[in-house]
Write an enzyme that holds these catalytic residues in place. Structure first.
Site, PDB file in Angstrom:
ATOM      1  N   ASP A 198     -10.347   7.165   6.208  1.00  0.00           N
ATOM      2  CA  ASP A 198     -10.537   5.859   5.584  1.00  0.00           C
ATOM      3  C   ASP A 198     -11.218   4.972   6.630  1.00  0.00           C
ATOM      4  O   ASP A 198     -10.581   4.509   7.570  1.00  0.00           O
ATOM      5  CB  ASP A 198      -9.169   5.309   5.157  1.00  0.00           C
ATOM      6  CG  ASP A 198      -9.237   3.853   4.717  1.00  0.00           C
ATOM      7  OD1 ASP A 198     -10.320   3.247   4.803  1.00  0.00           O
ATOM      8  OD2 ASP A 198      -8.185   3.328   4.287  1.00  0.00           O
ATOM      9  N   LYS A 224     -16.885  -5.221   3.409  1.00  0.00           N
ATOM     10  CA  LYS A 224     -16.383  -5.495   4.769  1.00  0.00           C
ATOM     11  C   LYS A 224     -17.482  -5.384   5.818  1.00  0.00           C
ATOM     12  O   LYS A 224     -17.245  -5.611   6.997  1.00  0.00           O
ATOM     13  CB  LYS A 224     -15.207  -4.567   5.089  1.00  0.00           C
ATOM     14  CG  LYS A 224     -13.970  -4.915   4.266  1.00  0.00           C
ATOM     15  CD  LYS A 224     -12.783  -4.025   4.512  1.00  0.00           C
ATOM     16  CE  LYS A 224     -11.627  -4.479   3.618  1.00  0.00           C
ATOM     17  NZ  LYS A 224     -10.480  -3.562   3.661  1.00  0.00           N
TER      18      LYS A 224
END
Ligand SMILES: *Cc1c(COP(=O)(O)O)cnc(C)c1O
Length: 404
Positions: A198, A224
């Protein structure tokens, strides 16, 4: 060297005020701000080439398809994937993890084991729990120590021939710990287990090299890394993506459909059912270009300085405790002040224009480990400054005075 004033000028939102004060945005772990170039690219897409992709021979459809595929190529280069078709557009990290977990339902047998780490975001826990419920596989947890570092001796002991997949974040969103993923991947492969990384919290800070890591899957979100919400990436090794069944059925992911049988499209389309976020996919390439133009060396240097400065200044505050003191960590500081509830502090500093995250940061097991309801988290990006940290320190001292 990073020209901080020039960089900040790329982000219009950084010059706004909040509650009458200049915005200090320290919630980059939740989502980054967007540079003008990304916003312009979204508008340009809709103004000039908006059409559905991979269908239709008309010019706009071709232009949109080309732009979408060029962006895929940019992501491929950025993460050093071997093939462009190993790069799947998703709606974000959560979608990517669910697609892989869903695929493993056809592989796991009762008694097989799935290893997650104690440092995971809920989105890298819940899909695996659902998978284990469905298949009878067993979820095992790699523990961490008081510094918020995974304990590799325990990891080694947990691995066995029963381990089918290991899933771990590259960098923890709650504590900023950088995990030894290369070691973990190599170890898992000794037992024939697949590894999903991840990368949601890593890609804002570094350029992952999926071939050097040799991970089987790597997932992240566009929002992000200065890109828009609603788009993300699932990288998977070709062999794995061919082996896993598709996650969703629909248009775009098929070769031929009849009521008797459907054959699936080749990669990457097999995992891209339906009309995607076309603008988002194209603009993710723009965001990656932007991050590279700033330069990851510059980004890391600026963020490391911010982390060190913030850590030193925070520890001036009486009764302040930092959670997550790993040797390897990124520009995230999680802390509490005495017994004051993080939410109360978050509310007061917001009145002073400062955006920090308060709560469990979608990582309740980490909070349980430290026996706290949550923390205040300041997460810095390359466009933040030491002056902003000073503003936060003053605000925190004020909040402490008011609340104790
Ligand atoms: C943000 C985050 C996620 C979830 O990302 P979404 O964009 O909400 O899908 C997963 N894991 C980590 C480590 C994160 O920081």
């Amino acid at each position: 060297m990073l020209d901080i004033n020039k960089v900040r000028a790329d982000f219009p939102i950084l010059s706004r005020t909040v509650n009458g004060k200049p915005l200090v945005y320290f919630d980059n772990g939740a989502t980054s701000q967007k540079p003008q170039i990304v916003m312009d690219a979204i508008t340009k897409y809709y103004q000039e080439i908006n059409a559905n992709i991979h269908r239709g021979v008309h010019t706009l459809s071709q232009l949109a398809t080309d732009a979408y595929e060029i962006s895929r190529g940019k992501i491929q280069n950025h993460i050093n994937a071997k093939f462009a078709h190993e790069v799947i557009f998703t709606s974000g990290t959560t979608h990517g993890i669910n697609a892989v977990a869903n695929g493993f339902a056809s592989i796991l047998k009762p008694g097989d084991e799935v290893l997650v780490s104690a440092l995971e975001h809920h989105s890298n826990i819940v899909p695996w729990q659902m998978l284990c419920e469905k298949t009878g596989a067993v979820l095992k947890v790699i523990p961490m120590n008081e510094n918020g570092e995974l304990i590799m001796a325990e990891y080694d002991k947990l691995l066995s021939d029963k381990t089918k997949i290991v899933t771990v974040n590259h960098i923890s969103n709650a504590l900023g710990t950088v995990n030894p993923v290369k070691y973990m991947i190599d170890k898992a492969h000794e037992f024939g287990a697949a590894v999903l990384i991840d990368g949601a919290q890593a890609v804002p800070h570094l350029k992952p090299d999926v071939q050097a890591l040799d991970c089987d899957f790597y997932v992240f979100s566009g929002h992000k890394i200065c890109g828009p919400t609603g788009v993300g990436i699932l990288y998977g090794k070709e062999a794995w993506l061919n082996k896993l069944p598709p996650y969703q059925g629909g248009g775009e992911m098929i070769k031929e459909v009849s009521f008797e049988k459907t054959t699936y499209a080749d990669l990457p389309h097999k995992f891209e059912a339906g009309t995607p976020d076309i603008a988002g996919g194209i603009v993710l390439g723009t965001a990656v270009d932007y991050m590279n133009s700033v330069g990851f060396d510059n980004i890391q240097q600026q963020e490391l300085e911010l982390l060190e400065y913030a850590t030193t200044r925070l520890l001036e505050i009486e009764g302040l405790k930092i959670y997550g003191t790993a040797k390897e960590k990124t520009s995230v500081v999680s802390f509490n002040i005495g017994e004051i509830h993080p939410y109360d502090i978050g509310t007061i500093v917001d009145k002073l224009g400062i955006a920090v995250r308060t709560g469990h940061h979608c990582a309740q097991p980490i909070m349980d480990f430290f026996k706290i309801p949550g923390t205040i988290r300041a997460s810095f990006a390359f466009y933040n400054t030491k002056e902003e940290i000073d503003v936060m320190i003053d605000a925190l001292k004020r909040a402490q005075m008011m609340l104790s």
